[in-house]
Design a protein around this motif. Structure first.
Motif, PDB file in Angstrom:
ATOM      1  N   SER A 124       8.087  -3.884   2.721  1.00 26.13           N
ATOM      2  CA  SER A 124       7.894  -4.063   1.398  1.00 26.13           C
ATOM      3  C   SER A 124       7.310  -2.745   0.705  1.00 26.13           C
ATOM      4  CB  SER A 124       7.308  -5.226   1.038  1.00 26.13           C
ATOM      5  OG  SER A 124       6.670  -5.111  -0.281  1.00 26.13           O
ATOM      6  N   THR A 126       6.445  -2.839  -2.524  1.00 22.24           N
ATOM      7  CA  THR A 126       5.443  -3.058  -3.378  1.00 22.24           C
ATOM      8  C   THR A 126       4.329  -3.393  -2.402  1.00 22.24           C
ATOM      9  OG1 THR A 126       7.006  -4.612  -4.437  1.00 22.24           O
ATOM     10  CG2 THR A 126       4.885  -5.210  -4.751  1.00 22.24           C
ATOM     11  N   LYS A 127       4.278  -3.780  -1.174  1.00 19.35           N
ATOM     12  CA  LYS A 127       3.020  -4.007  -0.330  1.00 19.35           C
ATOM     13  C   LYS A 127       2.322  -2.784   0.002  1.00 19.35           C
ATOM     14  CE  LYS A 127       1.986  -6.438   4.116  1.00 19.35           C
ATOM     15  NZ  LYS A 127       2.477  -6.986   5.061  1.00 19.35           N
ATOM     16  N   PRO A 135       0.490   2.626  -7.882  1.00 15.75           N
ATOM     17  CA  PRO A 135       1.763   2.182  -7.722  1.00 15.75           C
ATOM     18  C   PRO A 135       3.080   2.366  -8.403  1.00 15.75           C
ATOM     19  CG  PRO A 135       0.139   0.659  -8.179  1.00 15.75           C
ATOM     20  CD  PRO A 135      -0.513   1.781  -8.040  1.00 15.75           C
ATOM     21  N   ASN A 157      12.969  -0.072  -5.859  1.00 18.11           N
ATOM     22  CA  ASN A 157      12.009  -0.159  -6.884  1.00 18.11           C
ATOM     23  C   ASN A 157      10.903  -1.116  -6.458  1.00 18.11           C
ATOM     24  OD1 ASN A 157      12.861   1.631  -8.934  1.00 18.11           O
ATOM     25  ND2 ASN A 157      14.478   0.422  -9.111  1.00 18.11           N
ATOM     26  N   GLY A 158       9.585  -0.881  -6.263  1.00 16.47           N
ATOM     27  CA  GLY A 158       8.781  -1.705  -6.107  1.00 16.47           C
ATOM     28  C   GLY A 158       8.515  -2.557  -7.283  1.00 16.47           C
ATOM     29  N   LEU A 159       7.430  -3.482  -7.064  1.00 12.31           N
ATOM     30  CA  LEU A 159       7.335  -4.340  -8.343  1.00 12.31           C
ATOM     31  C   LEU A 159       6.722  -3.525  -9.625  1.00 12.31           C
ATOM     32  CD1 LEU A 159       7.319  -7.427  -9.409  1.00 12.31           C
ATOM     33  CD2 LEU A 159       4.792  -7.425  -8.700  1.00 12.31           C
ATOM     34  N   GLU A 160       5.901  -2.417  -9.328  1.00  9.34           N
ATOM     35  CA  GLU A 160       5.349  -1.778 -10.453  1.00  9.34           C
ATOM     36  C   GLU A 160       5.722  -0.250 -10.451  1.00  9.34           C
ATOM     37  OE1 GLU A 160       1.396  -2.229 -11.005  1.00  9.34           O
ATOM     38  OE2 GLU A 160       1.334  -3.330  -9.021  1.00  9.34           O
ATOM     39  N   THR A 161       6.920   0.067  -9.939  1.00  8.77           N
ATOM     40  CA  THR A 161       7.261   1.577  -9.987  1.00  8.77           C
ATOM     41  C   THR A 161       7.899   1.636 -11.460  1.00  8.77           C
ATOM     42  OG1 THR A 161       8.330   1.251  -7.844  1.00  8.77           O
ATOM     43  CG2 THR A 161       9.247   2.990  -8.865  1.00  8.77           C
ATOM     44  N   ASN A 184      16.295  -3.296  -5.720  1.00  2.84           N
ATOM     45  CA  ASN A 184      14.985  -3.952  -5.875  1.00  2.84           C
ATOM     46  C   ASN A 184      14.262  -4.331  -4.478  1.00  2.84           C
ATOM     47  OD1 ASN A 184      14.634  -3.509  -8.636  1.00  2.84           O
ATOM     48  ND2 ASN A 184      16.029  -5.029  -8.965  1.00  2.84           N
ATOM     49  N   ASP A 185      13.090  -4.598  -4.531  1.00  2.22           N
ATOM     50  CA  ASP A 185      12.238  -4.696  -3.244  1.00  2.22           C
ATOM     51  C   ASP A 185      12.393  -6.232  -2.650  1.00  2.22           C
ATOM     52  OD1 ASP A 185      10.484  -4.264  -1.110  1.00  2.22           O
ATOM     53  OD2 ASP A 185       8.734  -4.304  -2.446  1.00  2.22           O
TER      54      ASP A 185
END
Ligand code: CAA
Length: 284
Positions: A124, A126-127, A135, A157-161, A184-185
């Motif tokens: 992940s 995001t992780k 982030p 893309n991570g959650l906050e990219t 998306n992630d």
């Protein structure tokens, strides 16, 4: 976003040396971080060999080969390697704890505006981003083996990219002559969510006695025009890597359709990991 000029690649294995190769060939200055001199030498020898193959096929000149090699500087410490980077791409083995440790160190020493990217094939984004203080500046940049040949860069893309970071990575991928595709992630992103169940099912065909490995591969090569059959491809990727990715899918979705075939588990337990050990479904 400021212009990306200095690239740092962490890890000089199959993917890392390929990534360093394509950036340097396209005019970027690259620092290639390895843990030991012998690993750095091995990475540079592989890049030299792959560039020589391009010279012999008249795709590049001997002078371009030399200029490409000169743009790559091997470095033996993460802190030195990243201190003037605009973009850091991590390409170490698929192990979350290892990547976490490296990204903490990278985050500490890289300039505050540097983008951090992982070439992970399934962990992940995001992780991983969450272990850093930035982030928004963290993204997945997933290349394919052999990196100098394969056109795709999967941009995750991570959650906050930040969207500006995505735009910059899409743009720089095009400068490498690649075709970036955004995703998306989610576990396995697009590439391995589709590829690994196919490889796993091919292994089940052998496990259940449907067909011999060469026949499974012939069906997919001759009938579906795949350049390599799924079992040959599994050997090429590494059976341990395939198993790791299937476990990420299985754990991530909690869906039995991703359960790794017992034959794959058994082969990995036996140390038959594919091309890297000389034997997988086929002998090298
Ligand atoms: N560096 C530079 N050039 C290379 C190279 C390398 N490492 N490896 C191969 N090439 C070049 C060759 O010089 C050749 O160039 P020409 O077309 O100009 O002659 C071309 O690539 C094809 O190579 P070959 O003729 O030696 O062999 P081939 O036709 O059998 O192709 C292949 C080899 C490109 C690997 C092809 O079999 C293929 O596309 N296989 C599928 C690969 C694939 O699916 N990769 C993705 C794996 S998944 C992954 O990486 C990510 C993940 O998350 C698991």
């Amino acid at each position: 976003m400021s212009e990306i000029k200095n690239i740092t690649v962490i890890g000089g294995g199959t993917m890392g040396n390929g990534i360093a190769h394509v950036f340097a060939q396209n005019g970027f200055d690259v620092k290639l971080v390895e843990t030991k001199q012998e690993f750095a030498d091995r990475a540079m020898n592989t890049i030299d060999k792959n560039l020589s193959r391009m010279v012999s096929k008249e795709k590049i000149s001997e002078a371009e080969k030399q200029a490409t090699l000169e743009r790559i500087q091997p470095v033996l410490s993460v802190s030195d390697g990243v201190k003037s980077a605009d973009l850091v791409i991590e390409a170490v083995p698929e192990n979350y704890d290892l990547k976490k440790k490296i990204f903490k160190e990278v985050d500490e020493h890289a300039p505050a505006n540097a983008i951090l990217a992982s070439n992970t094939s399934s962990i992940s984004i995001t992780k991983l981003a969450a272990v850093t203080s930035r982030p928004g500046k963290f993204i997945g940049m997933h290349f394919f083996n052999p990196v100098p040949v394969m056109k795709l860069v999967e941009v995750i893309n991570g959650l906050e990219t930040d969207s500006a970071v995505t735009d910059s990575i899409m743009e720089i991928s095009k400068k490498l002559g690649k075709e970036p595709v955004p995703a998306n992630d989610f576990p396995g992103f697009v590439s391995n969510r589709v590829l690994m169940p196919m490889i796993n099912e091919a292994i089940f065909c052998v496990h259940e006695g449907v067909a011999e490995p060469e026949h499974v591969d012939e069906v997919m090569k001759l009938g579906m025009a795949h350049p390599m059959g799924p079992l040959r491809l599994a050997d090429f990727i590494g059976l341990d890597v395939c198993l790791d990715i299937l476990n990420v899918l299985y754990d991530g979705f909690k869906d039995p359709k991703y359960r790794p075939c017992p034959l794959l588990v058994k082969m990995v337990d036996a140390g038959k990991l594919g091309d890297k050990t000389g034997e997988g479904f086929f002998k090298r």
